[in-house]
Enzyme design. Structure first.
Site, PDB file in Angstrom:
ATOM      1  N   LYS A  14       0.841  -1.199   0.000  1.00 38.11           N
ATOM      2  CA  LYS A  14       0.000   0.000   0.000  1.00 38.11           C
ATOM      3  C   LYS A  14       0.886   1.262   0.000  1.00 38.11           C
ATOM      4  O   LYS A  14       2.106   1.165   0.216  1.00 38.11           O
ATOM      5  CB  LYS A  14      -0.913  -0.050   1.238  1.00 38.11           C
ATOM      6  CG  LYS A  14      -1.918  -1.227   1.196  1.00 38.11           C
ATOM      7  CD  LYS A  14      -2.716  -1.324   2.499  1.00 38.11           C
ATOM      8  CE  LYS A  14      -3.795  -2.400   2.429  1.00 38.11           C
ATOM      9  NZ  LYS A  14      -4.540  -2.525   3.710  1.00 38.11           N
ATOM     10  N   TYR A  54     -12.698  -3.985  -3.138  1.00 36.13           N
ATOM     11  CA  TYR A  54     -13.244  -4.420  -1.839  1.00 36.13           C
ATOM     12  C   TYR A  54     -14.695  -4.892  -1.931  1.00 36.13           C
ATOM     13  O   TYR A  54     -15.238  -5.378  -0.942  1.00 36.13           O
ATOM     14  CB  TYR A  54     -13.081  -3.316  -0.782  1.00 36.13           C
ATOM     15  CG  TYR A  54     -11.654  -3.288  -0.262  1.00 36.13           C
ATOM     16  CD1 TYR A  54     -11.154  -4.305   0.554  1.00 36.13           C
ATOM     17  CD2 TYR A  54     -10.782  -2.267  -0.616  1.00 36.13           C
ATOM     18  CE1 TYR A  54      -9.846  -4.304   1.002  1.00 36.13           C
ATOM     19  CE2 TYR A  54      -9.463  -2.251  -0.169  1.00 36.13           C
ATOM     20  CZ  TYR A  54      -9.006  -3.277   0.644  1.00 36.13           C
ATOM     21  OH  TYR A  54      -7.714  -3.283   1.087  1.00 36.13           O
ATOM     22  N   ASN A 156      -1.661  -0.312   7.318  1.00 29.88           N
ATOM     23  CA  ASN A 156      -0.988  -1.561   7.689  1.00 29.88           C
ATOM     24  C   ASN A 156      -0.131  -2.136   6.556  1.00 29.88           C
ATOM     25  O   ASN A 156       0.109  -3.333   6.492  1.00 29.88           O
ATOM     26  CB  ASN A 156      -2.019  -2.584   8.195  1.00 29.88           C
ATOM     27  CG  ASN A 156      -3.140  -2.827   7.192  1.00 29.88           C
ATOM     28  OD1 ASN A 156      -3.053  -2.400   6.044  1.00 29.88           O
ATOM     29  ND2 ASN A 156      -4.173  -3.516   7.630  1.00 29.88           N
ATOM     30  N   HIS A 159      -1.839  -5.356   1.417  1.00 30.25           N
ATOM     31  CA  HIS A 159      -3.040  -6.163   1.224  1.00 30.25           C
ATOM     32  C   HIS A 159      -2.591  -7.550   0.804  1.00 30.25           C
ATOM     33  O   HIS A 159      -1.714  -7.683  -0.052  1.00 30.25           O
ATOM     34  CB  HIS A 159      -3.943  -5.588   0.127  1.00 30.25           C
ATOM     35  CG  HIS A 159      -5.000  -6.574  -0.288  1.00 30.25           C
ATOM     36  ND1 HIS A 159      -6.124  -6.793   0.461  1.00 30.25           N
ATOM     37  CD2 HIS A 159      -5.053  -7.458  -1.314  1.00 30.25           C
ATOM     38  CE1 HIS A 159      -6.842  -7.745  -0.111  1.00 30.25           C
ATOM     39  NE2 HIS A 159      -6.211  -8.175  -1.189  1.00 30.25           N
ATOM     40  N   GLU A 170      -9.352 -11.296  -7.271  1.00 30.26           N
ATOM     41  CA  GLU A 170      -8.537 -10.081  -7.130  1.00 30.26           C
ATOM     42  C   GLU A 170      -7.428 -10.032  -8.180  1.00 30.26           C
ATOM     43  O   GLU A 170      -7.119  -8.967  -8.713  1.00 30.26           O
ATOM     44  CB  GLU A 170      -7.935 -10.019  -5.721  1.00 30.26           C
ATOM     45  CG  GLU A 170      -8.997  -9.777  -4.656  1.00 30.26           C
ATOM     46  CD  GLU A 170      -8.441  -9.712  -3.252  1.00 30.26           C
ATOM     47  OE1 GLU A 170      -9.214  -9.384  -2.342  1.00 30.26           O
ATOM     48  OE2 GLU A 170      -7.243  -9.994  -3.043  1.00 30.26           O
TER      49      GLU A 170
HETATM   50  P1  ADP Z   1      -7.051  -7.511   5.731  1.00 30.92           P
HETATM   51  O1  ADP Z   1      -6.350  -6.437   4.912  1.00 30.92           O
HETATM   52  O2  ADP Z   1      -6.205  -7.960   6.888  1.00 30.92           O
HETATM   53  O3  ADP Z   1      -7.575  -8.643   4.894  1.00 30.92           O
HETATM   54  P2  ADP Z   1      -9.809  -6.565   5.904  1.00 30.92           P
HETATM   55  O4  ADP Z   1     -10.057  -7.216   4.582  1.00 30.92           O
HETATM   56  O5  ADP Z   1     -10.737  -6.882   7.024  1.00 30.92           O
HETATM   57  O6  ADP Z   1      -8.319  -6.801   6.410  1.00 30.92           O
HETATM   58  O7  ADP Z   1      -9.841  -4.963   5.731  1.00 30.92           O
HETATM   59  C1  ADP Z   1      -9.221  -4.373   4.619  1.00 30.92           C
HETATM   60  C2  ADP Z   1      -8.436  -3.145   5.051  1.00 30.92           C
HETATM   61  O8  ADP Z   1      -9.321  -2.177   5.585  1.00 30.92           O
HETATM   62  C3  ADP Z   1      -7.430  -3.386   6.165  1.00 30.92           C
HETATM   63  O9  ADP Z   1      -6.190  -3.908   5.708  1.00 30.92           O
HETATM   64  C4  ADP Z   1      -7.279  -2.003   6.749  1.00 30.92           C
HETATM   65  O10 ADP Z   1      -6.402  -1.185   5.979  1.00 30.92           O
HETATM   66  C5  ADP Z   1      -8.693  -1.443   6.622  1.00 30.92           C
HETATM   67  N1  ADP Z   1      -9.510  -1.638   7.834  1.00 30.92           N
HETATM   68  C6  ADP Z   1     -10.059  -2.786   8.265  1.00 30.92           C
HETATM   69  N2  ADP Z   1     -10.784  -2.597   9.389  1.00 30.92           N
HETATM   70  C7  ADP Z   1     -10.706  -1.254   9.652  1.00 30.92           C
HETATM   71  C8  ADP Z   1     -11.245  -0.403  10.675  1.00 30.92           C
HETATM   72  N3  ADP Z   1     -12.016  -0.868  11.639  1.00 30.92           N
HETATM   73  N4  ADP Z   1     -10.947   0.913  10.632  1.00 30.92           N
HETATM   74  C9  ADP Z   1     -10.191   1.412   9.663  1.00 30.92           C
HETATM   75  N5  ADP Z   1      -9.644   0.667   8.669  1.00 30.92           N
HETATM   76  C10 ADP Z   1      -9.897  -0.644   8.648  1.00 30.92           C
HETATM   77 MG    MG Z   2      -9.093  -8.699   3.449  1.00 27.74          MG
END
Ligand code: ADP
Ligand code: MG
Length: 201
Positions: A14, A54, A156, A159, A170
């Site tokens: 990212k 998403y 974080n 992805h 994806e």
């Molecule tokens: P992952 O990336 O670990 O698969 P998710 O698919 O649940 O996680 O969420 C996608 C992305 O959305 C996360 O990597 C993060 O950047 C963001 N995200 C997820 N939950 C939250 C939240 N509660 N508040 C803000 N950003 C979030």
């Molecule tokens: Mg995810």
């Protein structure tokens, strides 16, 4: 049936990962685990492209919203938004801004159990609780409390697809088939050859 070693996953570094000059460090983690990079490119995604990414999985909003709410409850805190879909809509808005803010590196990695192992190498979604040793656990400071208070997405770095089906959808969203290369790596012999009979002369 496909051989295990044909499994593929999408990993995206990212904008914060690119800005923190962690491209090499991140690639190294997947490469040294034994996975083969079969596609890579740099691009600046549009907000629409991110929203589509998403919403490829119709269940993503529900599970992501529920995951956030459960995490607040586990910490003994009141979730700021109690409806999972409403929570996820808020997250998607933040993600659109976050992921279109600068260049990202999109990659396809291949190998046995790559989806599950890449998730382990990446670490849990919320850096506050990601395991030490994972990329998110080692290199980021962020939490749902911080991001929710500021009205933004959790930063974080990466992805990584959540399941083999999610990965296939994806990969199609990010890459044309012609941008992915089929080739053999010398180390494939050591990882997947049944007899290990090609070493001694
Ligand atoms: P992952 O990336 O670990 O698969 P998710 O698919 O649940 O996680 O969420 C996608 C992305 O959305 C996360 O990597 C993060 O950047 C963001 N995200 C997820 N939950 C939250 C939240 N509660 N508040 C803000 N950003 C979030
Ligand atoms: Mg995810």
């Amino acid at each position: 049936m496909k051989h295990f070693k044909e499994e593929r996953t999408l990993v995206v570094i990212k904008p914060d990962g690119v800005q923190r000059t962690l491209i090499g460090e991140i690639i190294k983690r997947y490469e040294r685990a034994g996975f083969k990079m079969v596609g890579i490119k740099m691009l600046v995604p549009t907000e629409d492209f991110i929203e589509q990414h998403y919403t490829l999985d119709p269940n993503w909003k529900k599970t992501t919203g529920e995951k956030t709410i459960a995490s607040y409850i586990k910490k003994g805190m009141e979730p700021p938004i109690k409806d999972p879909i409403e929570q996820a809509n808020f997250i998607v808005n933040g993600l659109k801004k976050y992921l279109s803010s600068g260049p990202v590196i999109a990659m396809v990695w291949q190998g046995s159990h790559v989806v599950q192992i890449a998730r382990k190498i990446t670490g849990g979604t919320e850096p506050l609780t990601s395991d030490v040793g994972s990329i998110r656990g080692d290199f980021v400071v962020d939490s749902y409390q911080m991001s929710d208070k500021d009205g933004r997405a959790v930063r974080n770095l990466i992805h990584a697809s959540g399941s083999p089906e999610e990965a296939e959808n994806e990969i199609k969203h990010w890459f044309k088939e012609s941008e992915l290369t089929k080739y053999r790596l010398v180390q494939d012999e050591i990882l997947y050859d049944v007899n290990l009979d090609g070493i001694l002369e």
